[in-house]
Design a protein around this motif. Structure first.
Motif, PDB file in Angstrom:
ATOM      1  N   ILE A 105      -0.214   3.096   5.569  1.00 54.52           N
ATOM      2  CA  ILE A 105      -1.500   3.029   4.931  1.00 54.52           C
ATOM      3  C   ILE A 105      -1.506   3.058   3.460  1.00 54.52           C
ATOM      4  CG2 ILE A 105      -3.649   4.512   4.684  1.00 54.52           C
ATOM      5  CD1 ILE A 105      -3.679   5.373   7.341  1.00 54.52           C
ATOM      6  N   GLY A 134      -0.339  -0.610   2.828  1.00 53.85           N
ATOM      7  CA  GLY A 134      -1.368  -1.335   2.634  1.00 53.85           C
ATOM      8  C   GLY A 134      -2.229  -1.363   1.513  1.00 53.85           C
ATOM      9  N   ILE A 135      -2.522   0.034   0.924  1.00 50.76           N
ATOM     10  CA  ILE A 135      -3.487   0.194  -0.131  1.00 50.76           C
ATOM     11  C   ILE A 135      -2.660  -0.539  -1.220  1.00 50.76           C
ATOM     12  CG2 ILE A 135      -4.332   2.007  -1.605  1.00 50.76           C
ATOM     13  CD1 ILE A 135      -4.661   3.728   0.712  1.00 50.76           C
ATOM     14  N   PHE A 174      -3.079  -4.024  -1.002  1.00 56.69           N
ATOM     15  CA  PHE A 174      -4.448  -4.383  -1.459  1.00 56.69           C
ATOM     16  C   PHE A 174      -4.860  -4.529  -3.020  1.00 56.69           C
ATOM     17  CE2 PHE A 174      -9.211  -3.279  -2.158  1.00 56.69           C
ATOM     18  CZ  PHE A 174      -9.713  -4.255  -1.300  1.00 56.69           C
ATOM     19  N   VAL A 221      -4.466  -8.285  -2.882  1.00 60.50           N
ATOM     20  CA  VAL A 221      -5.972  -8.788  -2.285  1.00 60.50           C
ATOM     21  C   VAL A 221      -7.225  -8.574  -2.946  1.00 60.50           C
ATOM     22  CG1 VAL A 221      -7.162  -8.524  -0.003  1.00 60.50           C
ATOM     23  CG2 VAL A 221      -4.779  -8.230  -0.102  1.00 60.50           C
ATOM     24  N   ILE A 273      -9.132   6.005  -4.600  1.00 59.35           N
ATOM     25  CA  ILE A 273      -7.873   6.760  -3.843  1.00 59.35           C
ATOM     26  C   ILE A 273      -7.134   7.754  -4.581  1.00 59.35           C
ATOM     27  CG2 ILE A 273      -5.676   5.824  -3.196  1.00 59.35           C
ATOM     28  CD1 ILE A 273      -7.841   4.731  -1.372  1.00 59.35           C
ATOM     29  N   LEU A 284      -8.374  11.163  -4.283  1.00 57.85           N
ATOM     30  CA  LEU A 284      -7.843  12.071  -3.019  1.00 57.85           C
ATOM     31  C   LEU A 284      -6.724  13.112  -3.552  1.00 57.85           C
ATOM     32  CD1 LEU A 284      -7.400   9.682  -0.132  1.00 57.85           C
ATOM     33  CD2 LEU A 284      -8.850  11.733  -0.189  1.00 57.85           C
ATOM     34  N   THR A 307       3.014 -17.739   1.326  1.00 59.97           N
ATOM     35  CA  THR A 307       1.754 -17.382   1.437  1.00 59.97           C
ATOM     36  C   THR A 307       1.891 -16.016   0.689  1.00 59.97           C
ATOM     37  OG1 THR A 307       2.330 -16.191   3.515  1.00 59.97           O
ATOM     38  CG2 THR A 307       1.177 -18.410   3.732  1.00 59.97           C
ATOM     39  N   TRP A 342       1.285 -12.833   1.808  1.00 57.96           N
ATOM     40  CA  TRP A 342       2.003 -12.046   2.565  1.00 57.96           C
ATOM     41  C   TRP A 342       3.579 -12.380   2.586  1.00 57.96           C
ATOM     42  CZ3 TRP A 342       2.281  -7.403   4.174  1.00 57.96           C
ATOM     43  CH2 TRP A 342       3.145  -7.043   5.363  1.00 57.96           C
ATOM     44  N   GLU A 343       3.855 -13.428   2.675  1.00 61.48           N
ATOM     45  CA  GLU A 343       5.441 -13.742   2.361  1.00 61.48           C
ATOM     46  C   GLU A 343       5.821 -13.377   1.130  1.00 61.48           C
ATOM     47  OE1 GLU A 343       5.640 -17.530   5.667  1.00 61.48           O
ATOM     48  OE2 GLU A 343       5.250 -17.888   3.584  1.00 61.48           O
ATOM     49  N   ARG A 386       1.913 -19.289   9.911  1.00 58.38           N
ATOM     50  CA  ARG A 386       2.504 -18.402   8.882  1.00 58.38           C
ATOM     51  C   ARG A 386       1.133 -18.032   8.036  1.00 58.38           C
ATOM     52  NH1 ARG A 386       5.055 -22.393   5.208  1.00 58.38           N
ATOM     53  NH2 ARG A 386       4.916 -20.677   3.846  1.00 58.38           N
ATOM     54  N   GLN A 387      -0.027 -19.001   8.109  1.00 62.44           N
ATOM     55  CA  GLN A 387      -1.400 -18.488   7.569  1.00 62.44           C
ATOM     56  C   GLN A 387      -2.153 -17.487   8.390  1.00 62.44           C
ATOM     57  OE1 GLN A 387      -3.230 -22.304   7.104  1.00 62.44           O
ATOM     58  NE2 GLN A 387      -2.585 -22.637   4.934  1.00 62.44           N
ATOM     59  N   ASN A 428      -0.293 -14.414   7.638  1.00 63.00           N
ATOM     60  CA  ASN A 428      -0.907 -13.820   6.377  1.00 63.00           C
ATOM     61  C   ASN A 428      -2.160 -13.168   6.259  1.00 63.00           C
ATOM     62  OD1 ASN A 428      -0.907 -14.051   3.218  1.00 63.00           O
ATOM     63  ND2 ASN A 428      -2.286 -15.641   3.598  1.00 63.00           N
ATOM     64  N   ALA A 473      -1.999  -9.916   7.897  1.00 60.93           N
ATOM     65  CA  ALA A 473      -1.385  -8.892   7.239  1.00 60.93           C
ATOM     66  C   ALA A 473      -2.412  -8.375   6.083  1.00 60.93           C
ATOM     67  CB  ALA A 473      -0.100  -9.184   6.775  1.00 60.93           C
ATOM     68  N   LEU A 474      -3.017  -9.158   5.457  1.00 58.12           N
ATOM     69  CA  LEU A 474      -3.796  -8.827   4.297  1.00 58.12           C
ATOM     70  C   LEU A 474      -5.027  -8.325   4.600  1.00 58.12           C
ATOM     71  CD1 LEU A 474      -3.435 -11.992   1.739  1.00 58.12           C
ATOM     72  CD2 LEU A 474      -2.024  -9.973   1.863  1.00 58.12           C
ATOM     73  N   ALA A 494      -4.113  -4.924   5.360  1.00 60.10           N
ATOM     74  CA  ALA A 494      -3.872  -4.123   3.923  1.00 60.10           C
ATOM     75  C   ALA A 494      -5.390  -3.704   3.693  1.00 60.10           C
ATOM     76  CB  ALA A 494      -3.367  -4.906   3.156  1.00 60.10           C
ATOM     77  N   SER A 495      -6.362  -4.327   3.951  1.00 62.89           N
ATOM     78  CA  SER A 495      -7.632  -4.045   3.412  1.00 62.89           C
ATOM     79  C   SER A 495      -8.247  -2.949   4.168  1.00 62.89           C
ATOM     80  CB  SER A 495      -8.639  -5.214   3.502  1.00 62.89           C
ATOM     81  OG  SER A 495      -7.936  -6.486   2.734  1.00 62.89           O
ATOM     82  N   ALA A 499      -6.391  -0.605   5.613  1.00 59.49           N
ATOM     83  CA  ALA A 499      -5.770   0.584   5.186  1.00 59.49           C
ATOM     84  C   ALA A 499      -6.588   1.476   4.171  1.00 59.49           C
ATOM     85  CB  ALA A 499      -4.424   0.290   4.869  1.00 59.49           C
ATOM     86  N   THR A 500      -6.890   0.406   3.394  1.00 58.11           N
ATOM     87  CA  THR A 500      -7.642   0.898   2.031  1.00 58.11           C
ATOM     88  C   THR A 500      -8.940   1.425   2.408  1.00 58.11           C
ATOM     89  OG1 THR A 500      -6.672  -1.117   0.639  1.00 58.11           O
ATOM     90  CG2 THR A 500      -8.418   0.260  -0.287  1.00 58.11           C
ATOM     91  N   LEU A 524      -9.684   2.609   5.321  1.00 56.66           N
ATOM     92  CA  LEU A 524      -9.234   4.301   5.848  1.00 56.66           C
ATOM     93  C   LEU A 524      -9.475   5.278   4.607  1.00 56.66           C
ATOM     94  CD1 LEU A 524      -6.740   3.436   8.786  1.00 56.66           C
ATOM     95  CD2 LEU A 524      -9.209   4.120   8.951  1.00 56.66           C
ATOM     96  N   GLY A 525      -8.413   4.803   3.679  1.00 57.32           N
ATOM     97  CA  GLY A 525      -8.346   5.899   2.544  1.00 57.32           C
ATOM     98  C   GLY A 525      -9.879   6.046   1.906  1.00 57.32           C
ATOM     99  N   LEU A 526     -10.578   5.309   1.730  1.00 55.61           N
ATOM    100  CA  LEU A 526     -11.965   5.407   1.157  1.00 55.61           C
ATOM    101  C   LEU A 526     -12.855   6.216   2.292  1.00 55.61           C
ATOM    102  CD1 LEU A 526     -12.664   1.994  -0.539  1.00 55.61           C
ATOM    103  CD2 LEU A 526     -11.894   4.140  -1.366  1.00 55.61           C
TER     104      LEU A 526
END
Lengths: 328, 283
Positions: free
Chosen positions: A102, A105-106, A109, A113, A126, A129, A220, A222-223, B12-13, B16, B19-20, B23-24, B26-27, B29-31
């Protein structure tokens, strides 16, 4: 005082006196700040010595058997550290298994992202917390999260994973909500802000040319993260994980509320257990014999040793990237 | 003419995006965790708020009361802890930034200090129990003060060290060239220049120790009466919340929630203010 100095002193009496007071002042000031710095060292050394001294009777009385014994019997005055150590390690492991992905991921992000305007507010939220006192996590855990686990998560885990061989034993038992699984998950939430903020800072340190090169080769996003940034910052990322682990191992109040303080050795994550910190917090003021109190302090010494090693490793891992960046 | 993307590119896309997306998530979940905890504290705490919290002491089981003694006790112990820990922390940080810099002694202290920063606070409680409570034979507010000061110390050391090192070298040279002794340069030039950062460190330290429970459990313990005497056991918010929350009485639970709300508000406002101060100060 030599003649020349006396003459100079006579010529500029005020100036010389002031210069001398300056030199004396500097010496005093230097000594003072060095003393204060020494106190920091003394705080750690003194803590280690005092706690070792307090736990010594238990170590001497039980010997090495203290480490592997699962006994905890205040009436017969027989104590062993195995159950609390096991509880500490298992809850911290659960915390890491939930918090590391997690936090990663944060961090991704926040650096890759989110649009620019969102990064500040989300990052600050965050970090809030981390500001919430641990006793608040404990109350929330006891009154809200444990019932939630008991009603909605644990029955489901038991029916789904209980029948499996080996793994099933971990999820066996009544859904009480109180136990190592709940404690570990709360610890996980608590350490997320620490790990994610280290990871985010580490990602931000990745040199721009590396990013540009990756994008230039057609990677990309992620890569870029997984093939370029993670390998580049591997050690520092591990440092962040160890920092979180050090926090989780020593965290007291949050787990004290939800572990149930039971000194029985259970494989199941759903049954009440205890941890080193929780055992000390719950029982220290009630310890009615010298050996009981000494055993608790001895537990404290073990916790101190474990966290010291983990935090030292974290610091060394994080320092390596900083040194590579030339900003020690 | 554009070629259709090959299956490899599509895969690949897809990876991508997945995964992203995770990640969003996970954020998110934290919030959610943050909102859930804050909402719990606010909803439960607000119903128990009232003027009696500040005018009456912690009650025995089965009667009504407030948190006056705990609030006062916490204020006294936190205040004294800050008075004890801040000067030592500032001086130690000054040594690291000004005199030690890269010496082996300073590097060791920096290392130890960073470990103290994350070390379990319950160990601090045990330490103070061993050196103060055990020899003196009873729990006391002063032991609590010492424990809190020990928790505060590394926070102040670190912020002082870091902010002092940010002060430009030219300021130091200007002061020394004017003939100021080193100590006057530090007091009259460096400290004013680094004021904001150092203050932030102290505020964050106060936020940290106002919520600390573990180091107080076996130092200050608790006191159900109103007391200004730090030589005796002293009531304090964290331990009262701990004992009341784990009790079976509804009235005590309500007080624990009210205390939790007050404490969380105080700690979070303080840390937000500290961060804001740092941002406006450094801009």
């Amino acid at each position: 005082m030599s003649g020349a100095e006396a003459k100079a002193g006579a010529a500029w009496p005020g100036k010389m006196a002031r210069r001398r007071s300056g030199a004396l002042g500097d010496r005093i000031f230097r000594a003072l700040v060095a003393l204060a710095a020494g106190l920091v060292l003394l705080a750690l050394g003194g803590a280690a010595a005092a706690i070792l001294w307090g736990g010594l009777p238990a170590f001497l009385h039980f010997g090495l058997y203290f480490l592997i014994s699962t006994a905890w019997d205040p009436v017969r005055r027989d104590f062993g550290a195995m159950v609390p150590i096991y509880g500490t390690l298992v809850t911290s492991l659960i915390a890491m298994l939930s918090a590391v992905p997690i936090s990663f991921g944060i961090a991704v992000f926040l650096t890759e992202v989110a649009p620019g305007w969102l990064r500040g507010p989300v990052g600050a939220a965050i970090e809030l917390l981390a500001g919430i006192p641990s006793i608040i996590y404990g109350m929330w855990g006891l009154f809200v999260f444990a019932p939630f686990m008991a009603d909605h998560v644990e029955p489901w885990l038991t029916t789904l994973l209980g029948p499996l061989p080996l793994l099933g034993a971990l999820f066996d038992g009544p859904p009480l909500g109180i136990g190592m699984l709940t404690g570990g998950l709360i610890l996980g939430i608590m350490v997320v802000p620490f790990i994610s903020s280290v990871m985010r800072d580490v990602f931000l340190l990745v040199p721009l040319p590396l990013r540009e090169a990756a994008f230039g080769l057609g990677a990309t996003r992620w890569e870029l993260v997984w093939r370029v940034m993670v390998p580049y910052a591997r050690t520092a990322l591990m440092g962040g994980v160890f920092l979180g682990l050090g926090r989780a191992l020593g965290e007291t109040m949050a787990v004290t509320f939800v572990l149930g303080n039971a000194h029985d050795f259970n494989l199941s994550l759903l049954l009440p257990s205890t941890s080193i910190a929780a055992a000390i917090a719950n029982e220290f003021t009630e310890a009615d014999s010298e050996i009981y109190r000494s055993s608790l302090i001895a537990l404290g010494f073990l916790l101190f040793l474990i966290t010291f090693v983990v935090l030292a490793v974290a610091k060394l891992l994080m320092a390596r990237l900083a040194r590579a960046e030339g900003r020690v | 003419m554009r070629r259709r993307p090959s299956s490899l590119v599509l895969r690949r896309q897809a990876i991508n995006g997945l995964a992203l997306g995770l990640a969003s998530f996970a954020t998110l979940l934290g919030l959610i965790a943050l909102t859930w905890i804050l909402a719990t504290i606010i909803v439960n705490g607000a119903t128990a708020l009232g003027p009696q919290l500040f005018t009456r002491d912690t009650p025995p089981p089965g009667s009504m009361g407030g948190l006056r003694n705990a609030l006062v006790g916490s204020a006294i112990m936190t205040g004294l802890g800050v008075l004890l820990g801040t000067p030592i922390g500032v001086l130690a940080g000054t040594h690291l930034a000004e005199f030690g810099r890269a010496s082996r002694f300073a590097e060791t202290i920096r290392f130890i200090n960073d470990i103290l920063l994350s070390a379990p606070s319950i160990v601090t409680g045990l330490f103070v129990y061993q050196i103060v409570v055990q020899p003196s034979g009873h729990f006391s507010g002063l032991a609590g003060v010492l424990a809190l000061a020990l928790v505060l110390l590394p926070v102040v050391v670190r912020s002082t060290d870091e902010t002092l090192r940010l002060v430009p070298i030219s300021l130091r040279e200007a002061a020394l060239a004017l003939g100021a002794p080193h100590w006057r340069m530090v007091l009259r030039v460096l400290y004013p220049a680094a004021r904001t950062g150092m203050l932030t460190g102290v505020l964050l330290g106060i936020a940290r120790i106002s919520g600390e429970t573990a180091p107080l459990l076996f130092t200050a313990l608790n006191n159900q009466y109103f007391s200004f005497d730090p030589a005796q056991p002293m009531a304090n918010m964290p331990v009262v919340i701990f004992q009341f929350a784990l009790s079976p009485y509804a009235a005590w639970h309500a007080l624990a929630w009210a205390g939790a709300l007050l404490m969380t508000l105080f700690v979070l406002l303080l840390s937000v203010a500290a961060r804001r101060l740092l941002r406006t100060g450094s801009a």
